[in-house]
Write a protein that holds these residues in place. Structure first.
Motif: not given
Length: 537
Positions: A134-153, A155-159, A259-262
């Motif tokens: 999503a760093a670029r505009d993608i007009p063809e993109w209709k839906i994103a299905l995301i499991q167990d993955a935040p946008s920032s690494f 804070e959410g995983f490392m520290y 609920w038990h996902d980091f």
């Protein structure tokens, strides 16, 4: 019909025969050759395409999802990221080269079989790359299905809470190493990790920590050393922070967590950010550890319904769906978090936990933390098969773990939302971690973890306040059960031990034990706040 279709009852209205083109070459924007497998339904002209981008190889158990999607009438392009499974270039941990996405989109738009409608799907790393896309505009993109993955690494995983996630970081190093060198699939890799548990445990205790990769794999891992060599606020992590890309996500997003996902706290923050943009967002949170929800009946059918709605014009599932542990039921709520009352439960000097604060003077509760024998943990938000709800009695029997427990409940207590703990503490060492874990104690005495969190303190002081943000929850404490709060100086290796010296994480070699006091008198009312929902007591 695919195995997943039979297992989860997701039979398509019209089953399509699946064709496969293997080792499709895609040029990245910098000329690096990326390999992919193209799945497509026989007899359909330019159907919508689902893009999956992965570092975990092709030709393994993860191929089941592309096959299922193609059987349902979708095209699937399953791509190996640079430096993995035959794709050129160098793999760099969670730093994603933008040339991969740029080149893939340019190549895709030039293909005669691409019909101009794009979806993305994937769990964990396969979800993280969608935020980078999503760093670029993608007009063809209709839906994103995301499991167990935040946008920032970072804070959410490392520290999380400022403490380094040693066990999870090295667990992923081990997974990637075995995958790159073993030549077999992720499921077998996970089985191999079980056999390598002793090596992983030893590596988490390595000093200096930057050499733990060598102890684990026999060679340096550059990106692991970057992780331990850079604190969470340093510029290095900017290349793994894609929160600014929320405004360019597609109009429909399906988020699934456990609920038990980091990664859950980061995903819930992303959910709030997406909702604020006016996008149509579906959130599903189940009773799972990391990566386990995708191949469940509830997780798969919910995601497929959202995909069909976005690409085939069907009615879209709305709102938030949550699994309430303890009650073993799903609930639908209009928003996260649902309406709740943050209700304090106060620590008492006799190891009690009560809605009423202690009204007089009391001596603090005490324990000694020794990083040479770090307080261990069990279950929770760890990487791998050890995650989840476990019996904590062996941990709670240790002298370096405090417990505060209610009397048996006279009514059910249901809590859904954010959880926090405030501890008034004193330590003879300013470098201290405070770990808090919420447990459900059943009538037989089993103490089962619900959620937990940690905070690292560094600034000196006499009596200091430790604000611990726990993982969010949806749980019912049944009548006759007891609510328990654990307090300790760590949870190794999920959160790496605090050496107590203040030395740099990567290069420090010293260990210093420390004595701790937790106050619970009228002037220092340490407490747990539970998000009680309407009708709960």
């Amino acid at each position: 019909m695919t195995l997943l279709s039979r297992l989860y009852g997701v039979r398509p209205a019209l089953r399509h025969r699946v064709r496969v083109r293997r080792n499709v070459e895609i040029p990245a924007a910098d000329g690096v050759r990326l390999l992919a497998t193209h799945y497509y339904p026989a007899g359909r002209q330019r159907p919508p395409l689902v893009l999956l981008r992965s570092p975990y190889g092709r030709g393994n158990a993860l191929d089941r999802l592309p096959a299922l999607l193609a059987e349902r009438g979708y095209q699937v392009l399953y791509q190996s990221l640079r430096g993995t499974a035959g794709s050129g270039g160098r793999f760099d941990g969670f730093v994603i080269d933008p040339a991969d996405g740029d080149g893939t989109l340019s190549w895709l738009r030039a293909q005669p079989w691409f019909g101009g409608e794009l979806a993305t799907w994937g769990a964990s790393y396969l979800g993280f790359v969608q935020w980078e896309l999503a760093a670029r505009d993608i007009p063809e993109w209709k839906i994103a299905l995301i499991q167990d993955a935040p946008s920032s690494f970072a804070e959410g995983f490392m520290y999380p809470g400022g403490a380094f996630a040693t066990g999870n970081a090295l667990g992923w190093v081990q997974l990637v190493e075995r995958m790159f060198t073993g030549g077999y699939g992720v499921i077998r890799q996970m089985a191999g990790m079980v056999g390598a548990a002793r090596r992983l445990s030893q590596a988490t205790l390595a000093l200096p920590l930057q050499e733990a990769d060598q102890a684990l794999t026999g060679h340096p891992v550059t990106w692991f050393r970057d992780w331990v060599g850079h604190g969470p606020d340093q510029e290095y992590w900017a290349s793994t922070d894609h929160r600014a890309n929320v405004a360019r996500m597609p109009p429909v997003v399906h988020l699934q967590g456990g609920w038990h996902d980091f990664f859950l706290p980061g995903m819930l923050a992303d959910h709030a950010a997406l909702v604020a943009t006016g996008r149509q967002v579906r959130l599903l949170v189940g009773p799972w550890g990391h990566g386990r929800g995708l191949y469940t009946r509830e997780g798969l059918t919910d995601a497929l319904a959202m995909l069909d709605a976005a690409l085939l014009g069907r009615q879209t599932p709305a709102g938030v769906r949550l699994y309430v542990t303890g009650a073993d039921r799903w609930i639908d709520v209009p928003a996260w978090p649902p309406v709740h009352e943050a209700t304090p439960w106060f620590l008492h000097p006799d190891g009690g936990l009560s809605r009423n604060p202690h009204d007089g003077h009391s001596s603090p509760s005490r324990y000694r933390y020794d990083p040479a024998d770090p307080t261990p943990t069990v279950g929770g938000t760890q990487v791998g098969l050890s995650a989840g709800a476990k019996d904590n009695r062996a941990i709670e029997a240790r002298a370096d773990v405090l417990t505060f427990t209610t009397a048996p409940l006279t009514d059910d207590v249901e809590a859904v939302g954010p959880v926090r703990v405030r501890l008034h503490t004193r330590s003879d060492n300013p470098h201290a971690d405070y770990f808090a874990r919420l447990c459900d104690v059943d009538p037989r005495g089993r103490s089962i973890n619900v959620c937990d969190g940690i905070v690292r303190l560094r600034d000196p002081g006499d009596i200091r306040t430790a604000e611990v943000v726990l993982w969010p929850m949806a749980h019912r404490f049944g009548r006759g059960h007891r609510i328990r709060l654990q307090v300790s100086g760590g949870a190794h290796p999920r959160f790496g031990r605090n050496p107590g010296t203040g030395e740099p994480l990567a290069t420090g070699t010293g260990l210093l034990a420390s004595d701790h006091e937790v106050f619970h008198d009228a002037d220092h009312p340490s407490a747990l706040w539970l998000p009680l929902i309407s009708g709960a007591s």
